[in-house]
Write a protein that holds these residues in place. Structure first.
Motif, PDB file in Angstrom:
ATOM      1  N   ALA A  81      -0.723 -23.793  31.998  1.00  0.00           N
ATOM      2  CA  ALA A  81      -0.354 -23.961  33.408  1.00  0.00           C
ATOM      3  C   ALA A  81      -1.568 -23.774  34.311  1.00  0.00           C
ATOM      4  O   ALA A  81      -1.753 -24.513  35.287  1.00  0.00           O
ATOM      5  N   LEU A  82      -2.409 -22.781  33.994  1.00  0.00           N
ATOM      6  CA  LEU A  82      -3.610 -22.553  34.795  1.00  0.00           C
ATOM      7  C   LEU A  82      -4.568 -23.742  34.676  1.00  0.00           C
ATOM      8  O   LEU A  82      -5.205 -24.142  35.667  1.00  0.00           O
ATOM      9  N   GLU A  83      -4.663 -24.329  33.490  1.00  0.00           N
ATOM     10  CA  GLU A  83      -5.505 -25.505  33.331  1.00  0.00           C
ATOM     11  C   GLU A  83      -5.010 -26.645  34.214  1.00  0.00           C
ATOM     12  O   GLU A  83      -5.797 -27.353  34.857  1.00  0.00           O
ATOM     13  N   THR A 117       5.726 -17.516  34.060  1.00  0.00           N
ATOM     14  CA  THR A 117       4.404 -18.066  33.748  1.00  0.00           C
ATOM     15  C   THR A 117       3.427 -17.831  34.888  1.00  0.00           C
ATOM     16  O   THR A 117       2.281 -17.413  34.665  1.00  0.00           O
ATOM     17  N   VAL A 118       3.849 -18.074  36.117  1.00  0.00           N
ATOM     18  CA  VAL A 118       2.958 -17.891  37.266  1.00  0.00           C
ATOM     19  C   VAL A 118       2.621 -16.417  37.460  1.00  0.00           C
ATOM     20  O   VAL A 118       1.488 -16.068  37.812  1.00  0.00           O
ATOM     21  N   ARG A 119       3.582 -15.543  37.187  1.00  0.00           N
ATOM     22  CA  ARG A 119       3.295 -14.107  37.287  1.00  0.00           C
ATOM     23  C   ARG A 119       2.244 -13.699  36.258  1.00  0.00           C
ATOM     24  O   ARG A 119       1.374 -12.861  36.541  1.00  0.00           O
ATOM     25  N   ALA A 129       1.209 -12.948  45.089  1.00  0.00           N
ATOM     26  CA  ALA A 129       1.853 -13.992  45.878  1.00  0.00           C
ATOM     27  C   ALA A 129       1.701 -13.720  47.368  1.00  0.00           C
ATOM     28  O   ALA A 129       1.614 -14.647  48.181  1.00  0.00           O
ATOM     29  N   GLN A 130       1.672 -12.439  47.748  1.00  0.00           N
ATOM     30  CA  GLN A 130       1.608 -12.077  49.159  1.00  0.00           C
ATOM     31  C   GLN A 130       0.226 -12.355  49.762  1.00  0.00           C
ATOM     32  O   GLN A 130       0.125 -12.776  50.911  1.00  0.00           O
ATOM     33  N   GLU A 369      12.243 -12.646  35.279  1.00  0.00           N
ATOM     34  CA  GLU A 369      10.997 -12.971  34.592  1.00  0.00           C
ATOM     35  C   GLU A 369      10.497 -11.828  33.718  1.00  0.00           C
ATOM     36  O   GLU A 369       9.501 -11.982  33.004  1.00  0.00           O
ATOM     37  N   ALA A 370      11.151 -10.649  33.776  1.00  0.00           N
ATOM     38  CA  ALA A 370      10.678  -9.474  33.036  1.00  0.00           C
ATOM     39  C   ALA A 370      11.155  -9.566  31.591  1.00  0.00           C
ATOM     40  O   ALA A 370      12.283  -9.200  31.262  1.00  0.00           O
ATOM     41  N   ILE A 371      10.275 -10.020  30.707  1.00  0.00           N
ATOM     42  CA  ILE A 371      10.711 -10.299  29.336  1.00  0.00           C
ATOM     43  C   ILE A 371      11.032  -9.016  28.581  1.00  0.00           C
ATOM     44  O   ILE A 371      11.801  -9.026  27.626  1.00  0.00           O
ATOM     45  N   TYR A 372      10.456  -7.867  28.996  1.00  0.00           N
ATOM     46  CA  TYR A 372      10.815  -6.633  28.298  1.00  0.00           C
ATOM     47  C   TYR A 372      12.271  -6.275  28.555  1.00  0.00           C
ATOM     48  O   TYR A 372      12.906  -5.591  27.739  1.00  0.00           O
TER      49      TYR A 372
END
Length: 527
Positions: A81-83, A117-119, A129-130, A369-372
């Motif tokens: 995604a960054l690429e 992904t963005v996080r 983001a802020q 988004e918190a996968i844990y």
């Protein structure tokens, strides 16, 4: 990676999306072959700000002012995604374009996956983001990389070594440190209830509560908290050093005490743990500083959460943890995400599985988004005997993070519990091949032996893996070893998996064996 343009590389500034996409490649020697001609492969380096992203294979590094380079961990999906953002620097990349680039048309909760992904990207870049220094959010549209990007194309040769086709390829050994990281992740990916990446008290909240502090002390506390969010050994050590100085200067600061507790918590997330600072060291320290912080300021919810975590995992006292969470955390903030997460695990450990599932589902809703947290949702569904639901959740977690070993083995565990052994073996082979580049797994027993051996090596380095060791020992029929591993954990070594042992169907064989009596009163706090 090249440091300057030369006659073997071309340099340009990325201003449009005209550059073709580069994807990661895997260079293996998994089959016999004769000599092959060398082939060219193009490696693209994107330079922006303090960072360089290489595309073949993906590698992100941070460049220091003195020219030193530090590799920054970034998993393949966020790297891709960054690429994409770097190739189209200054342009809007819509959420649909990002979804298509990363997953195609695969069925996926892609809104949640894109957020995650963005996080990950922002965490790697030290961005937010802020106050976006790199990745800007365009509400309801997508994202844009807001810094200039220098693009360097570097042709390089991939030489295929000459191998005698009559000779079978030598089976690769699994690198020791790679194994340690995978096996530690198997336990750290589930049953934590700690929340390494989200705290309800922001750095500014802590500064406000930490009076009296000088301006310099407030700034130091802020910087220490930012470092702790990275959860890498160097950052944690630097934050700890700063905080130890603040403790001397401001011993009665609740914010400093809480930050010390969080620093010990972050130490526990390191893999492998620092020498001499295993589970039975960092967990009591985490609770001690949490207790100090809540004594100085009873309104600090995160301090109560740290204490409840210690009561649950270290003291094995689910009832005490339950009381703290109900009275001091959720009574003050019913939507405290980490509190709901831990509360769900506590209820499940007490046999109240459906209530535990409901609480963790609420936590997932607050932080999808918190996968844990989503990993532990799969865990409590498994503990509740809801294997099909757990399997679906585990597969969703893999879609969020294809390289998460905990999610991938949760799929295997559920398939085994459902009696779908052939599918489980196929998943084991993919696990070893894709995560460890090892294609030698032929039977489930062989896979169990590999994991058991890796768990034992990891435990020698201080990793809290007694429950993992017991599970795989039972798979191999070694009940004496399973009892020994759990007894050692109960007697003081500690283990994240211990609270769930009495209800874990993966350990069911143990409870049918008279040797279980040797475990004594380890779980009295869960009755």
């Amino acid at each position: 990676m090249g440091s300057s343009a030369s006659d073997t590389s071309t340099t340009e500034t990325a201003t449009s999306g005209a550059v073709s996409s580069e994807t990661s490649i895997s260079e293996t020697a998994s089959s016999p072959k004769t000599s092959a001609p060398a082939e060219a492969a193009e490696s693209v380096v994107y330079r922006f700000g303090d960072f360089e992203l290489s595309s073949r294979p993906f590698r992100l590094v941070r460049r220091g002012v003195d020219g030193d380079e530090e590799e920054v961990p970034l998993q393949p999906q966020p790297a891709r995604a960054l690429e994409l953002l770097a190739r189209r620097s200054g342009e809007l990349v819509t959420r649909d374009e990002m979804r298509e680039h990363l997953w195609g048309e695969a069925h996926l909760e892609h809104e949640q996956a894109i957020n995650f992904t963005v996080r990950r990207i922002r965490s790697a870049l030290g961005d937010s983001a802020q106050q976006a220094g790199y990745v800007e959010t365009l509400p309801r549209q997508g994202y844009r990389l807001v810094v200039p990007v220098e693009r360097i194309v570097e042709p390089r040769e991939l030489v295929v070594d000459e191998v005698d086709a009559a000779e079978p390829p030598e089976r690769r050994r699994i690198p020791r440190r790679g194994w340690i990281a995978i096996v530690v992740a198997l336990v750290l990916a589930t049953a934590l209830g700690v929340g390494w990446t989200r705290w309800s008290s922001s750095p500014s909240d802590l500064v406000a509560r930490s009076t009296p502090l000088t301006d310099a002390q407030e700034d130091a506390l802020w910087r220490a908290r930012v470092l702790l969010r990275r959860v890498d050994a160097e950052s944690v050590a630097s934050a700890m050093e700063t905080l130890e100085g603040l403790v001397v200067e401001a011993p009665d600061s609740a914010g400093v005490a809480l930050a010390m507790g969080l620093a010990w918590q972050a130490k526990g997330a390191l893999s492998p743990p620092p020498s001499g600072q295993g589970f039975d060291t960092f967990m009591p320290e985490m609770g001690r500083w949490g207790d100090r912080a809540r004594t100085l300021d009873p309104t600090l919810i995160d301090a109560h959460h740290l204490v409840a975590t210690t009561r649950f995992y270290h003291d094995l006292n689910a009832r005490d943890a339950q009381a703290i969470l109900e009275r001091e955390v959720l009574a003050r903030d019913p939507d405290h995400q980490n509190g709901l997460h831990l509360y769900g695990l506590v209820l499940s450990s007490l046999g109240r599985h459906d209530e535990g599932v409901e609480k963790i589902r609420r936590a997932v809703g607050l932080a999808p988004e918190a996968i844990y947290v989503t990993s532990d949702l799969a865990l409590v569904l498994l503990l509740a005997g809801r294997y099909e639901e757990s399997l679906v959740q585990a597969r969703q977690n893999i879609e969020l993070d294809p390289d998460d070993p905990g999610a991938r083995w949760m799929v295997i565990d559920n398939l085994l519990l459902l009696g779908r052994d052939d599918e489980a073996l196929a998943e084991m082979q993919r696990f070893f091949s894709e995560l460890l580049d090892y294609d030698g797994i032929e039977t489930a027993e062989q896979a169990f032996r590999e994991v058991l051996g890796a768990a034992e090596r990891s435990m020698e380095m201080g990793a809290p893996l007694g429950a993992v060791q017991a599970r795989f020992a039972l798979r191999l029929g070694r009940i004496d070893l399973a009892v020994e591993a759990l007894q050692r954990a109960c007697d003081g070594q500690g283990d994240y998996g211990l609270p769930h042992v009495p209800h874990d169907p993966r350990l069911g064989e143990l409870w049918q064996d008279p040797r279980r009596q040797e475990l004594g009163s380890c779980w009295d706090g869960f009755r």
